[in-house]
Design a protein around this motif. Structure first.
Motif, PDB file in Angstrom:
ATOM      1  N   ASN A  91       0.808  -1.221   0.000  1.00 38.74           N
ATOM      2  CA  ASN A  91       0.000   0.000   0.000  1.00 38.74           C
ATOM      3  C   ASN A  91       0.842   1.272   0.000  1.00 38.74           C
ATOM      4  O   ASN A  91       0.308   2.373   0.138  1.00 38.74           O
ATOM      5  N   GLY A  92       2.188   1.105  -0.142  1.00 36.93           N
ATOM      6  CA  GLY A  92       3.032   2.283  -0.313  1.00 36.93           C
ATOM      7  C   GLY A  92       4.003   2.594   0.785  1.00 36.93           C
ATOM      8  O   GLY A  92       4.775   3.565   0.679  1.00 36.93           O
ATOM      9  N   TYR A  93       4.023   1.804   1.845  1.00 35.73           N
ATOM     10  CA  TYR A  93       4.951   2.059   2.944  1.00 35.73           C
ATOM     11  C   TYR A  93       6.370   1.687   2.535  1.00 35.73           C
ATOM     12  O   TYR A  93       6.662   0.536   2.239  1.00 35.73           O
ATOM     13  N   LEU A  94       7.258   2.679   2.497  1.00 39.45           N
ATOM     14  CA  LEU A  94       8.657   2.443   2.130  1.00 39.45           C
ATOM     15  C   LEU A  94       9.617   3.274   2.985  1.00 39.45           C
ATOM     16  O   LEU A  94      10.745   3.547   2.565  1.00 39.45           O
ATOM     17  N   ASP A  95       9.173   3.638   4.178  1.00 38.69           N
ATOM     18  CA  ASP A  95       9.996   4.480   5.041  1.00 38.69           C
ATOM     19  C   ASP A  95      10.971   3.629   5.849  1.00 38.69           C
ATOM     20  O   ASP A  95      10.888   3.529   7.075  1.00 38.69           O
ATOM     21  N   PHE A  96      11.895   2.960   5.137  1.00 37.73           N
ATOM     22  CA  PHE A  96      12.905   2.139   5.789  1.00 37.73           C
ATOM     23  C   PHE A  96      14.095   1.998   4.861  1.00 37.73           C
ATOM     24  O   PHE A  96      14.012   2.256   3.658  1.00 37.73           O
ATOM     25  N   ASP A  97      15.238   1.585   5.445  1.00 35.57           N
ATOM     26  CA  ASP A  97      16.485   1.492   4.682  1.00 35.57           C
ATOM     27  C   ASP A  97      16.925   0.061   4.418  1.00 35.57           C
ATOM     28  O   ASP A  97      17.627  -0.208   3.443  1.00 35.57           O
ATOM     29  N   VAL A  98      16.554  -0.858   5.308  1.00 41.94           N
ATOM     30  CA  VAL A  98      17.007  -2.240   5.206  1.00 41.94           C
ATOM     31  C   VAL A  98      15.854  -3.182   5.536  1.00 41.94           C
ATOM     32  O   VAL A  98      15.054  -2.900   6.437  1.00 41.94           O
ATOM     33  N   VAL A  99      15.790  -4.291   4.803  1.00 45.29           N
ATOM     34  CA  VAL A  99      14.774  -5.312   5.055  1.00 45.29           C
ATOM     35  C   VAL A  99      15.468  -6.603   5.472  1.00 45.29           C
ATOM     36  O   VAL A  99      16.394  -7.065   4.812  1.00 45.29           O
ATOM     37  N   VAL A 100      15.014  -7.168   6.587  1.00 44.83           N
ATOM     38  CA  VAL A 100      15.502  -8.453   7.082  1.00 44.83           C
ATOM     39  C   VAL A 100      14.327  -9.425   7.091  1.00 44.83           C
ATOM     40  O   VAL A 100      13.196  -9.029   7.376  1.00 44.83           O
ATOM     41  N   ALA A 101      14.599 -10.682   6.777  1.00 43.12           N
ATOM     42  CA  ALA A 101      13.525 -11.687   6.766  1.00 43.12           C
ATOM     43  C   ALA A 101      14.063 -13.045   7.168  1.00 43.12           C
ATOM     44  O   ALA A 101      15.230 -13.362   6.913  1.00 43.12           O
TER      45      ALA A 101
END
Length: 230
Positions: free
Chosen positions: A106-116
């Motif tokens: 839905n458009g949330y992109l206020d981050f620098d790194v993704v961990v999973a």
């Protein structure tokens, strides 16, 4: 040919384009040539004699810089159960599963790194078209696909940077801020250099590091002697 402003031209006068600088000289000069109205990022650019089209020459990884990056990274973690709890304790800015997938869609992109975690990658894969072009897809090679999400989050918060060779054989990575002491910039530079040297593919031919330069945001490039880096 691109036109440069007065501040850039004044900064460029301090750089001898015919000289190959030592690490300490380059770190001192890159601070002097930083003229941005904010604490500029110092970036290093490596030109390597590798062919990224070859699977064994695709250099990619991550490291925690000894003095950090000077930037607080926002980290989101896709995890469930104990791993989700561990991520929250470690300081992740957002933790979730299907709810977080929907939020990003839905458009949330206020981050620098993704961990999973590995079992979450099937869900994260649905975000490939969103995260991929921004270089945000988690990857085992950079330590962002892992069961040890606590360690991953702490590493990012401590100043972890990712490096990856592009189609032209170039690696760009930040090594700190203009406000850093020269010695701390040099230590960060050396740490990145060491991992790039260790990552040299056995099939790479000729001079591995063809050129290397550092620059501050908006500032001129300062070239180092690649033969003194090996």
């Amino acid at each position: 040919m691109a036109k440069h402003g007065k501040k850039y031209l004044e900064a460029a006068k301090k750089v001898d384009p015919t000289k190959l600088y030592s690490v300490n000289e380059a770190m001192e000069l890159v601070k002097e040539t930083s003229y941005a109205g904010f604490d500029a990022t110092i970036e290093v650019a490596y030109n390597l004699s590798v062919d990224p089209k070859q699977a064994d020459q695709q250099i990619r990884g991550s490291l925690v810089l000894p003095n950090g990056t000077g930037k607080t990274q926002k980290v989101v973690v896709f995890a469930e159960g104990p791993q989700a709890d561990a991520a929250k304790v470690a300081g992740a800015d957002e933790v979730g599963s299907d709810d977080l997938v929907e939020k990003v869609q839905n458009g949330y992109l206020d981050f620098d790194v993704v961990v999973a975690t590995p079992m979450m990658m099937a869900k994260v894969g649905r975000l490939g078209r969103i995260l991929g072009p921004k270089g945000l897809m988690p990857n085992p090679k950079t330590g962002t696909v892992t069961m040890d999400v606590e360690k991953a989050v702490k590493n990012v918060k401590a100043g972890q940077v990712e490096y990856r060779v592009d189609k032209q054989g170039l690696i760009h990575a930040p090594i700190g801020k203009a406000s850093f002491e020269t010695e701390k910039l040099a230590e960060n530079f050396d740490a990145l250099r060491d991992v790039i040297l260790r990552a040299r593919p056995a099939s790479a031919k000729g001079q591995y590091i063809k050129s290397v330069a550092v620059s501050a945001t908006f500032g001129p490039g300062i070239h180092l002697d690649p033969l003194n880096l090996v």
